[in-house]
Design an enzyme around this catalytic site. Structure first.
Site, PDB file in Angstrom:
ATOM      1  N   GLU A 126     -42.730  -5.711  35.500  1.00  0.00           N
ATOM      2  CA  GLU A 126     -42.838  -7.029  34.894  1.00  0.00           C
ATOM      3  C   GLU A 126     -41.469  -7.454  34.380  1.00  0.00           C
ATOM      4  O   GLU A 126     -40.808  -6.639  33.740  1.00  0.00           O
ATOM      5  CB  GLU A 126     -43.824  -7.044  33.736  1.00  0.00           C
ATOM      6  CG  GLU A 126     -44.079  -8.474  33.258  1.00  0.00           C
ATOM      7  CD  GLU A 126     -44.996  -8.537  32.041  1.00  0.00           C
ATOM      8  OE1 GLU A 126     -45.650  -9.561  31.871  1.00  0.00           O
ATOM      9  OE2 GLU A 126     -45.022  -7.578  31.281  1.00  0.00           O
ATOM     10  N   GLY A 266     -40.789  -2.859  24.512  1.00  0.00           N
ATOM     11  CA  GLY A 266     -41.563  -1.910  23.723  1.00  0.00           C
ATOM     12  C   GLY A 266     -42.451  -1.051  24.608  1.00  0.00           C
ATOM     13  O   GLY A 266     -42.440   0.172  24.520  1.00  0.00           O
ATOM     14  N   GLU A 269     -48.094  -2.657  30.146  1.00  0.00           N
ATOM     15  CA  GLU A 269     -49.524  -2.429  30.344  1.00  0.00           C
ATOM     16  C   GLU A 269     -49.952  -2.118  31.767  1.00  0.00           C
ATOM     17  O   GLU A 269     -51.103  -2.385  32.121  1.00  0.00           O
ATOM     18  CB  GLU A 269     -50.268  -3.679  29.866  1.00  0.00           C
ATOM     19  CG  GLU A 269     -50.095  -4.943  30.749  1.00  0.00           C
ATOM     20  CD  GLU A 269     -48.982  -5.889  30.322  1.00  0.00           C
ATOM     21  OE1 GLU A 269     -48.064  -5.439  29.614  1.00  0.00           O
ATOM     22  OE2 GLU A 269     -49.039  -7.075  30.700  1.00  0.00           O
ATOM     23  N   ASN A 270     -49.082  -1.569  32.630  1.00  0.00           N
ATOM     24  CA  ASN A 270     -49.463  -1.250  34.014  1.00  0.00           C
ATOM     25  C   ASN A 270     -50.877  -0.675  34.075  1.00  0.00           C
ATOM     26  O   ASN A 270     -51.247   0.170  33.275  1.00  0.00           O
ATOM     27  CB  ASN A 270     -48.499  -0.219  34.584  1.00  0.00           C
ATOM     28  CG  ASN A 270     -47.070  -0.496  34.200  1.00  0.00           C
ATOM     29  OD1 ASN A 270     -46.536  -1.531  34.527  1.00  0.00           O
ATOM     30  ND2 ASN A 270     -46.459   0.418  33.449  1.00  0.00           N
ATOM     31  N   GLU A 303     -51.189  -2.785  24.353  1.00  0.00           N
ATOM     32  CA  GLU A 303     -51.185  -2.465  25.782  1.00  0.00           C
ATOM     33  C   GLU A 303     -52.593  -2.150  26.267  1.00  0.00           C
ATOM     34  O   GLU A 303     -52.974  -2.538  27.369  1.00  0.00           O
ATOM     35  CB  GLU A 303     -50.234  -1.294  26.076  1.00  0.00           C
ATOM     36  CG  GLU A 303     -48.799  -1.475  25.571  1.00  0.00           C
ATOM     37  CD  GLU A 303     -48.150  -2.805  25.941  1.00  0.00           C
ATOM     38  OE1 GLU A 303     -48.511  -3.395  26.968  1.00  0.00           O
ATOM     39  OE2 GLU A 303     -47.284  -3.269  25.164  1.00  0.00           O
TER      40      GLU A 303
HETATM   41  N1  ARG Z   1     -45.981  -7.077  28.991  1.00  0.00           N
HETATM   42  C1  ARG Z   1     -45.272  -6.216  28.106  1.00  0.00           C
HETATM   43  C2  ARG Z   1     -45.986  -6.334  26.788  1.00  0.00           C
HETATM   44  O1  ARG Z   1     -46.226  -7.144  26.152  1.00  0.00           O
HETATM   45  C3  ARG Z   1     -43.850  -6.573  27.876  1.00  0.00           C
HETATM   46  C4  ARG Z   1     -42.952  -6.378  29.031  1.00  0.00           C
HETATM   47  C5  ARG Z   1     -41.587  -6.844  28.724  1.00  0.00           C
HETATM   48  N2  ARG Z   1     -40.943  -7.288  29.886  1.00  0.00           N
HETATM   49  C6  ARG Z   1     -39.763  -7.895  29.882  1.00  0.00           C
HETATM   50  N3  ARG Z   1     -39.263  -8.342  30.998  1.00  0.00           N
HETATM   51  N4  ARG Z   1     -39.098  -8.075  28.775  1.00  0.00           N
HETATM   52  O2  ARG Z   1     -46.581  -5.720  26.260  1.00  0.00           O
HETATM   53 ZN    ZN Z   2     -48.097  -7.860  25.968  1.00  0.00          ZN
END
Ligand code: ARG
Ligand code: ZN
Length: 876
Positions: A126, A266, A269-270, A303
């Site tokens: 992500e 941090g 959430e894969n 997550e």
């Molecule tokens: N989706 C992740 C979270 O909230 C964060 C991933 C951060 N990605 C980034 N490109 N900064 O929990």
């Molecule tokens: Zn998130």
């Protein structure tokens, strides 16, 4: 339009869907070879063949490409830095692509990269990291079923993980291990994950509401398993909470978490395989603070909650990131509120929102929670998307009440499970389930900026009526000069002259399922008349911070103190103390000879020793808003004068409340030092704050020295260190040295050591930061270290904006250097310049020179976007 900019309004549905994807990762010494086999199907049944673009990246080396089993001729495709174009593929086809990756030289920490000193390989996809692994339709509205084979040397990489279920594991003749993972859930590629390493495992189990057994597995470096218990407990609590509160169960037989020492954000959430920054997994009394414990619980929950809000229901495109992030922050905040104290978690999250998100909303990077354009998708991971996004959802819950909100969530999941949707779909589900019309409310999605309300009141003895007039406005933000009125839900209450809550009904005041009285401010200006009130009531407005706005309510100090003492809404009691402190602070800022008002000191003294109030709440009442927040209402930021006013303020409080502060410290210091209860967190918070105030009186400094030397937990140790780093040379260097000697082998603790120094208000701080960058334990490739030193120094308004040092040049040099290594990290550090327009003229000039130099230095598009917005912003 500028090159590289993308727009929400340009969204086009994908022309192909991917029916299935099979990936084979062959991990060698320095490289990894990836074979992708996917089957594509056009969404048109009989349209003439047209070109298909697959996202890729410069770092990919294409080794082979076959279509329906036949190697493609050079004319059938074209490779460019951003991807690969298939000239005219058929409506249905299978493609096989082999790419070669160099994970050990991938310092961006997205795609497949080496972490933990090269000991482990892991992924971060992500937002757009998957295109650094293979050519693909890298967009969240293309979802597919993944099967993943991983092959690696068993000695070096006995742990081979990916999403879903392990379906096969076999040892090959050549000593290599081959495993197969299959994820039965369709997902976009940003949720793909892979880990290869030699990792220890902490295992547990969870039984879902419907009786299914889930194996819970936390993987981390050997020897760290004892530090994973808190994370494991947090996971079990999260799973139970989501079942109870939202009826959501987990949907795979294994839930895995992996701790990585090198991680940009941090956690991630894969599906079925979360990857975490190890600072948000590891905790024990010796090395983690109470705040670390709290944060770990919250991020583990965050997550986990994504499994439904993000994974099962995902995004159509990145402009709708807040659909999952705002909602998931809302869910993790509600969880944290239920795990400890609802009122305190609310107060702390609002303080954080106001320091960071309000600043963002007032600065060059202000954007709506559903942005309309961007250069780099990664720049969307902001506190506006996350924290303000959460506030907008909280307003919905406030308007429809908790049971209504639950009904709306159920409808959202039943309508959209398995889909990639937009923010409006969420609002529509909550509104439909509760018969609401939220046309105007949805302006919260499209308009940036923090709305303000101005409250005016009058009371007439003649007809015993009380009139409240509320007027709303919203300051201009980049590309949005004028705003339409927002729909602002305000929870209110009235107190009588003794401070007793008045019961009343009013045609314009609704009552929600929690019994909260609610007015819906929709016009630019609205009046409310309350009749038959024998005396002038005291208005409590925006209770619980029901809307993320600024309240402008000019009241006398006596009136604020009345609310501080009597409001039945704990949030607004705290708010009264914040308002008073901010006003008194400004008085001291004008002239350091000025004195804090006695009436306030007296009230504060009573409250902090009032044993009917929880200790953490008393601590919150005693906490001066941070400089980030205070400076938002100042016309100019001048670091050293902020500092003088602040220490003066704290010294006056210390002198006035000295006896009480000493007794609080004595009462709570040294008791239950190992306890992890919310109660004891609160007690430590209060006594460490008392210590901080007391140390503004020189004779009490030995208390901090003793506390550091004899600390029984990390909370006390860091609290003492952070006081001592602000002291003159001798005390300061002894403390810094002592801490280092004790903790030099604990990487996560060293982050605290670096960070505490970078945040110090000492005049030595700049020189220290320069030295810290050369320290053998500093590593410019490790995000945690860079954040500890540079992000924190940028937040240190006092010393970053000290004209005596070339801080801006230094910071720009670092940003340019780091951008070459890791653009996402550089982007975050560049936030230090967000406030440059508010600096004194000379300082502003210096910052401007550096911004221009950075803009011309060939920055990545991530960092360039931030710097160019800073340059373009014309603040009033
Ligand atoms: N989706 C992740 C979270 O909230 C964060 C991933 C951060 N990605 C980034 N490109 N900064 O929990
Ligand atoms: Zn998130």
């Amino acid at each position: 339009m500028k090159p590289g900019q993308i727009f929400l309004s340009d969204y086009k549905a994908p022309t192909y869907q991917i029916l299935s994807t099979e990936l084979t990762f062959n991990i060698e010494n320095d490289v990894c070879r990836v074979l992708q086999k996917s089957s594509y199907k056009s969404i048109y049944s009989n349209s003439p063949p047209h070109a298909l673009f697959l996202d890729g990246s410069e770092s990919l080396i294409l080794e082979s490409i076959k279509l329906n089993g036949i190697e493609l001729s050079a004319s059938a495709y074209r490779v460019a830095p951003e991807g690969l174009t298939l000239a005219a593929p058929p409506a249905e086809f299978n493609i096989e692509i082999t790419t070669l990756l160099g994970p050990h030289t991938n310092s961006s920490l997205e795609g497949l990269y080496a972490a933990n000193n090269g000991q482990m390989l892991c992924t971060q996809c992500e937002a757009q990291g998957f295109r650094k692994i293979t050519y693909f339709l890298d967009r969240p509205d293309v979802m597919t079923i993944f099967t993943v084979h991983i092959q690696a040397d068993k000695k070096k990489y006995p742990t081979l993980l990916s999403n879903g279920n392990l379906t096969q594991s076999k040892l090959l003749d050549n000593g290599r291990l081959q495993v197969t993972w299959h994820d039965p859930h369709k997902k976009p590629c940003y949720l793909f994950a892979l880990v290869a390493g030699d990792l220890g495992l902490l295992k547990d189990e969870f039984k879902t509401l419907s009786g299914a057994k889930v194996s819970l597995e936390i993987y981390s470096a050997h020897g760290t398993q004892a530090r994973c218990h808190h994370a494991m407990e947090s996971l079990k609590k999260s799973m139970a909470w989501d079942e109870q509160r939202f009826g959501r169960e987990y949907d795979l037989s294994t839930y895995m978490i992996v701790a990585a020492d090198d991680f940009n954000a941090g956690a991630m959430e894969n599906k079925g395989l979360n990857i975490f920054n190890s600072r948000l997994v590891f905790a024990d009394s010796a090395t983690a603070t109470d705040v670390d414990y709290f944060n770990i619980e919250g991020v583990i929950a965050h997550e986990y909650f994504h499994n439904w809000t993000g994974n099962r229901v995902t995004l159509r495109d990145w402009f709708h990131l807040s659909l999952k992030e705002g909602l998931t922050v809302f869910r993790d905040q509600e969880f944290s509120m239920d795990m400890s104290s609802r009122e305190m978690v609310r107060i702390d999250s609002v303080a954080d929102l106001r320091s960071r998100q309000f600043a963002e909303d007032a600065g060059p990077n202000a954007h709506p929670i559903r942005p309309e354009s961007c250069f780099a998708v990664d720049n969307f991971f902001t506190s506006t998307i996350y924290e303000k996004g959460s506030e907008v959802i909280r307003m919905m819950q406030t308007m429809v009440g908790r049971p209504g909100f639950r009904k709306g969530m159920d409808l959202y999941f039943s309508r959209h499970d398995g889909q990639a949707v937009v923010i409006e779909d969420f609002a529509k589900a909550i509104a439909d389930a509760n018969n609401q019309n939220w046309e105007q409310f949805k302006l919260w999605y499209s308009q940036a900026g923090t709305p303000q309300i101005k409250v005016q009141e009058s009371y007439s003895d003649n007809d015993q009526s009380y009139t409240v007039e509320i007027e709303q406005s919203c300051p201009p933000t980049p590309n949005q000069t004028t705003k339409k009125p927002f729909h602002i839900p305000l929870v209110i209450g009235l107190l009588d002259e003794r401070g007793v809550e008045l019961e009343f009904t009013h045609p314009q005041v609704a009552v929600n399922s929690e019994g909260q009285k609610l007015i819906h401010l929709k016009e630019q200006k609205q009046s409310y008349i309350f009749k038959n009130l024998k005396s002038r009531p005291h208005l409590s407005i925006n209770r619980q911070f029901s809307a993320p706005i600024t309240v402008n309510f000019e009241r006398s100090l006596a009136e604020h103190i009345f609310m501080l003492r009597h409001d039945t809404d704990s949030f607004n009691r705290w708010e009264a103390s914040q308002v008073i402190m901010a006003e008194q602070f400004k008085v001291l800022l004008k002239d350091t000879a000025n004195k804090i008002d006695k009436r306030y000191l007296e009230a504060l003294g009573e409250l902090v020793t009032n044993t009917d109030l929880p200790e953490d709440f008393r601590a919150a009442l005693l906490t001066l808003p941070d400089n980030e927040y205070l400076s938002q209402s100042l016309a100019m930021i001048d670091g050293p004068s902020l500092h003088n006013a602040r220490s003066n303020f704290q010294k006056q409080i210390a002198q006035a409340l000295e006896v009480s502060l000493i007794s609080l410290y004595k009462q709570f210091h040294g008791i239950n030092t190992q306890s992890k209860s919310a109660k004891d967190f609160g007690r430590r918070r209060l006594k460490n704050l008392a210590l901080r105030y007391l140390c503004h009186i020189e004779t009490h400094l030995p208390l901090a020295v003793q506390q550091q030397q004899n600390a029984a937990n990390m909370t006390d140790e860091v609290a003492a260190l952070s006081i001592l780093v602000d002291q003159p040379k001798e005390l300061r260097s002894t403390a810094i040295h002592g801490f280092y000697e004790r903790w030099k082998n604990e990487s996560l603790v060293l982050n605290k050591w670096f960070q505490t120094q970078a945040l110090s208000t000492s005049t030595e701080t700049f020189a220290t930061v320069v030295e810290l960058m050369k320290h053998p334990d500093f590593n410019i490739k490790n995000p945690n270290r860079v954040y500890a030193v540079l992000l924190r120094f940028g937040e240190n308004l006092v010393r970053f904006h000290d004209e005596k040092n070339p801080t801006y040049k230094f910071m720009a040099d670092q940003i340019i250097a780091i951008d070459k290594i890791n653009p996402q990290v550089a982007t975050r550090v560049a936030g230090a310049f967000d406030t440059w327009q508010k600096l004194a003229p000379d300082q502003k000039k210096k910052a401007h020179v550096e911004l221009q130099r950075m803009a011309q230095s060939g920055l990545s598009k991530n960092t360039y976007e931030i710097v160019s917005k800073q340059l373009a912003a014309e603040l009033p």
